[in-house]
Scaffold this active site. Sequence first.
Site, PDB file in Angstrom:
ATOM      1  N   ARG A  89       0.858  -1.185   0.000  1.00 54.38           N
ATOM      2  CA  ARG A  89       0.000   0.000   0.000  1.00 54.38           C
ATOM      3  C   ARG A  89       0.895   1.236   0.000  1.00 54.38           C
ATOM      4  O   ARG A  89       1.597   1.493   0.973  1.00 54.38           O
ATOM      5  CB  ARG A  89      -0.904  -0.024   1.241  1.00 54.38           C
ATOM      6  CG  ARG A  89      -1.732   1.229   1.425  1.00 54.38           C
ATOM      7  CD  ARG A  89      -2.678   1.114   2.635  1.00 54.38           C
ATOM      8  NE  ARG A  89      -3.421   2.345   2.793  1.00 54.38           N
ATOM      9  CZ  ARG A  89      -3.259   3.212   3.790  1.00 54.38           C
ATOM     10  NH1 ARG A  89      -2.392   2.970   4.763  1.00 54.38           N
ATOM     11  NH2 ARG A  89      -3.958   4.320   3.831  1.00 54.38           N
ATOM     12  N   HIS A 132      -2.669  10.921   0.932  1.00 52.06           N
ATOM     13  CA  HIS A 132      -2.194  10.711   2.299  1.00 52.06           C
ATOM     14  C   HIS A 132      -1.616  12.048   2.779  1.00 52.06           C
ATOM     15  O   HIS A 132      -0.421  12.170   3.040  1.00 52.06           O
ATOM     16  CB  HIS A 132      -1.155   9.581   2.322  1.00 52.06           C
ATOM     17  CG  HIS A 132      -0.944   8.957   3.665  1.00 52.06           C
ATOM     18  ND1 HIS A 132      -1.069   7.592   3.888  1.00 52.06           N
ATOM     19  CD2 HIS A 132      -0.601   9.479   4.865  1.00 52.06           C
ATOM     20  CE1 HIS A 132      -0.803   7.324   5.160  1.00 52.06           C
ATOM     21  NE2 HIS A 132      -0.506   8.456   5.775  1.00 52.06           N
ATOM     22  N   GLU A 177      -7.257   8.465   6.285  1.00 54.15           N
ATOM     23  CA  GLU A 177      -7.534   9.141   7.555  1.00 54.15           C
ATOM     24  C   GLU A 177      -7.961  10.602   7.395  1.00 54.15           C
ATOM     25  O   GLU A 177      -7.234  11.525   7.780  1.00 54.15           O
ATOM     26  CB  GLU A 177      -6.297   9.064   8.466  1.00 54.15           C
ATOM     27  CG  GLU A 177      -5.860   7.654   8.781  1.00 54.15           C
ATOM     28  CD  GLU A 177      -4.797   7.575   9.886  1.00 54.15           C
ATOM     29  OE1 GLU A 177      -4.374   8.645  10.372  1.00 54.15           O
ATOM     30  OE2 GLU A 177      -4.417   6.464  10.258  1.00 54.15           O
ATOM     31  N   ASN A 306      -7.486   1.750   9.956  1.00 55.77           N
ATOM     32  CA  ASN A 306      -6.210   1.997  10.631  1.00 55.77           C
ATOM     33  C   ASN A 306      -6.470   1.991  12.124  1.00 55.77           C
ATOM     34  O   ASN A 306      -7.336   2.725  12.617  1.00 55.77           O
ATOM     35  CB  ASN A 306      -5.607   3.348  10.226  1.00 55.77           C
ATOM     36  CG  ASN A 306      -5.113   3.345   8.786  1.00 55.77           C
ATOM     37  OD1 ASN A 306      -5.211   2.337   8.085  1.00 55.77           O
ATOM     38  ND2 ASN A 306      -4.581   4.472   8.346  1.00 55.77           N
ATOM     39  N   TYR A 308      -4.492   1.794  16.035  1.00 53.24           N
ATOM     40  CA  TYR A 308      -3.271   1.804  16.846  1.00 53.24           C
ATOM     41  C   TYR A 308      -3.515   1.614  18.337  1.00 53.24           C
ATOM     42  O   TYR A 308      -2.697   1.020  19.025  1.00 53.24           O
ATOM     43  CB  TYR A 308      -2.500   3.114  16.626  1.00 53.24           C
ATOM     44  CG  TYR A 308      -1.876   3.178  15.235  1.00 53.24           C
ATOM     45  CD1 TYR A 308      -0.640   2.589  14.988  1.00 53.24           C
ATOM     46  CD2 TYR A 308      -2.551   3.771  14.169  1.00 53.24           C
ATOM     47  CE1 TYR A 308      -0.075   2.608  13.720  1.00 53.24           C
ATOM     48  CE2 TYR A 308      -1.996   3.784  12.889  1.00 53.24           C
ATOM     49  CZ  TYR A 308      -0.756   3.202  12.666  1.00 53.24           C
ATOM     50  OH  TYR A 308      -0.206   3.201  11.417  1.00 53.24           O
ATOM     51  N   GLU A 387      -3.568  -0.199   8.258  1.00 50.59           N
ATOM     52  CA  GLU A 387      -2.404   0.210   9.057  1.00 50.59           C
ATOM     53  C   GLU A 387      -2.553  -0.318  10.463  1.00 50.59           C
ATOM     54  O   GLU A 387      -3.615  -0.207  11.080  1.00 50.59           O
ATOM     55  CB  GLU A 387      -2.269   1.741   9.176  1.00 50.59           C
ATOM     56  CG  GLU A 387      -1.699   2.424   7.972  1.00 50.59           C
ATOM     57  CD  GLU A 387      -1.561   3.933   8.177  1.00 50.59           C
ATOM     58  OE1 GLU A 387      -1.312   4.384   9.315  1.00 50.59           O
ATOM     59  OE2 GLU A 387      -1.708   4.656   7.182  1.00 50.59           O
TER      60      GLU A 387
HETATM   61  C1  FCB Z   1      -1.252   7.079  10.834  1.00 51.02           C
HETATM   62  C2  FCB Z   1      -0.792   7.633   9.508  1.00 51.02           C
HETATM   63  C3  FCB Z   1       0.568   7.148   9.078  1.00 51.02           C
HETATM   64  C4  FCB Z   1       1.523   7.080  10.248  1.00 51.02           C
HETATM   65  C5  FCB Z   1       0.910   6.287  11.369  1.00 51.02           C
HETATM   66  C6  FCB Z   1       1.818   6.114  12.567  1.00 51.02           C
HETATM   67  O1  FCB Z   1      -2.150   7.967  11.414  1.00 51.02           O
HETATM   68  O2  FCB Z   1      -1.708   7.318   8.497  1.00 51.02           O
HETATM   69  O3  FCB Z   1       1.046   7.996   8.064  1.00 51.02           O
HETATM   70  O4  FCB Z   1       1.862   8.354  10.644  1.00 51.02           O
HETATM   71  O5  FCB Z   1      -0.270   6.913  11.795  1.00 51.02           O
END
Ligand code: FCB
Length: 481
Positions: A89, A132, A177, A306, A308, A387
């Site tokens: 990607r 992006h 995002e 995405n 985290y 992500e």
């Molecule tokens: C996301 C972004 C990516 C990177 C990660 C850690 O929010 O899409 O570019 O910065 O976080």
Amino acid sequence: MNPSVAAEVASSPSTVAFPADFLFGSATAAYQVEGAVAEGGRGPSVWDTFSHTPGKVHEGETGDVACDHFHRFREDVALMKRLNLKVYRFSVSWSRVMPDGETVNPQGLKFYSDLVDELLAAGILPWLTQYHWDLPQALEDQGGWANRRTAELFAEYAVVLHKALGGRVRHWTTLNEPWCAAFLGYANGHHAPGRTSPEDSLAAAHHLLLGHGLAVAELRRRDPELELGLTLNFTDYRPADPEAPGDVDAARRLDGSFNRFFASAIFHGAYPEDVLEDQHGLWREGLVQPGDLEIISTPIDVLGVNFYTGELLTGVEPEQASAAAAAARAGGAPNPNVGSEHVASVSRGLPATSMGWEVFPQGLKDLLMRLHREYTGPAGVALYVTENGAAYPDQPDAQDFVQDDDRLSYIREHLRAVRDAMDAGADVRGYFVWSLLDNFEWAFGYDRRFGIVRVDYDTLQRTPKASAHWYAQVAATGVVD
Ligand code: FCB
């Protein structure tokens, strides 16, 4: 591995197996890896301007060179092949292919065309992200995403890319995002273009989604078989104290403005009523025009997720929330949570990454199940984790090798969560680790390393970390142990 062996390992509690067609890949973004910002006719983007503005990025670092992927993409594709990746990607720099946002630069297109050819020759599926965060500066000078015209130009940009690459690239993500682009870019100024206007940020959010919808409708018209979608970022928000009405309200608010705002516009064709109420007075008159939400909710095939972290939130009694938000907005530092500026995050006490993000894999399972139940499932839309990954303070040895057990374990636990969600019925078809390479982490510059491959920023040498060797095995066998 033959199916019976896969089934046997899958039954062991510590091992899980993915279907043979599950796509294991990695992700990057143009400004974070390419460098070569003044080559091949590329025009400046908002990130060039922002990173060159003193005080905006850690130690004044910029993406001028980054990982030099522009010159080293063949080496990087060979590396991906050695790591058994099935899909890559990448994002396109709008100002490389259209330096002023409107005029086509064939030299810029050629770079992506060569990259795609290299990937296909290596047997790696190219997965294109159109945007992006690196808006051409020329468009920012005309109002950026707060200007409706940018949405229309975005759809024209989609057509330019499709004409050049559509025959070879079948997986297409419009936006990455939009929350970050709109609210970090236009509300709290942590990201380019660094504006701090709540009203502009809502205009930007709406126009980003409108640009997405216009692009999807146009691409669909030209090429009905394309796999189309966008990538949203989600955070698992829960009340710090589920019995405290203020905390429950805080979780509702950020879940609303961060998660439901985008998902609901895309899948239900409406912004959530409660979020609009929280943001009352900050939406410009006439911003949303008749028919906009129909365009925004043009059907997609794929939702990129995405993920985290998760956060516990605390707030104030719901009756006092609007006044508290207004006071925080008037008095405090600019805040991305427009209309809910008073909400604060509380530590769960879990281990955290270098970003300060708590590691909470259960949140990914719950999120995928929720998306499947409330949004993607009913619409027949597939889920991909586009992500997931972690920054840690890597300690390279003399050979520049990093034994990154912390990152490896982060990825492993999140892959298990994905598999759990699939077992419970979520239609998840792939996972992209963020990131292939250590790279320019936006306002944190080169200070935060997310790569499964180490980059020495002096020599630009790439050295796979322990997590990369482990992930290569996972990608080859489909088994996570
Ligand atoms: C996301 C972004 C990516 C990177 C990660 C850690 O929010 O899409 O570019 O910065 O976080």
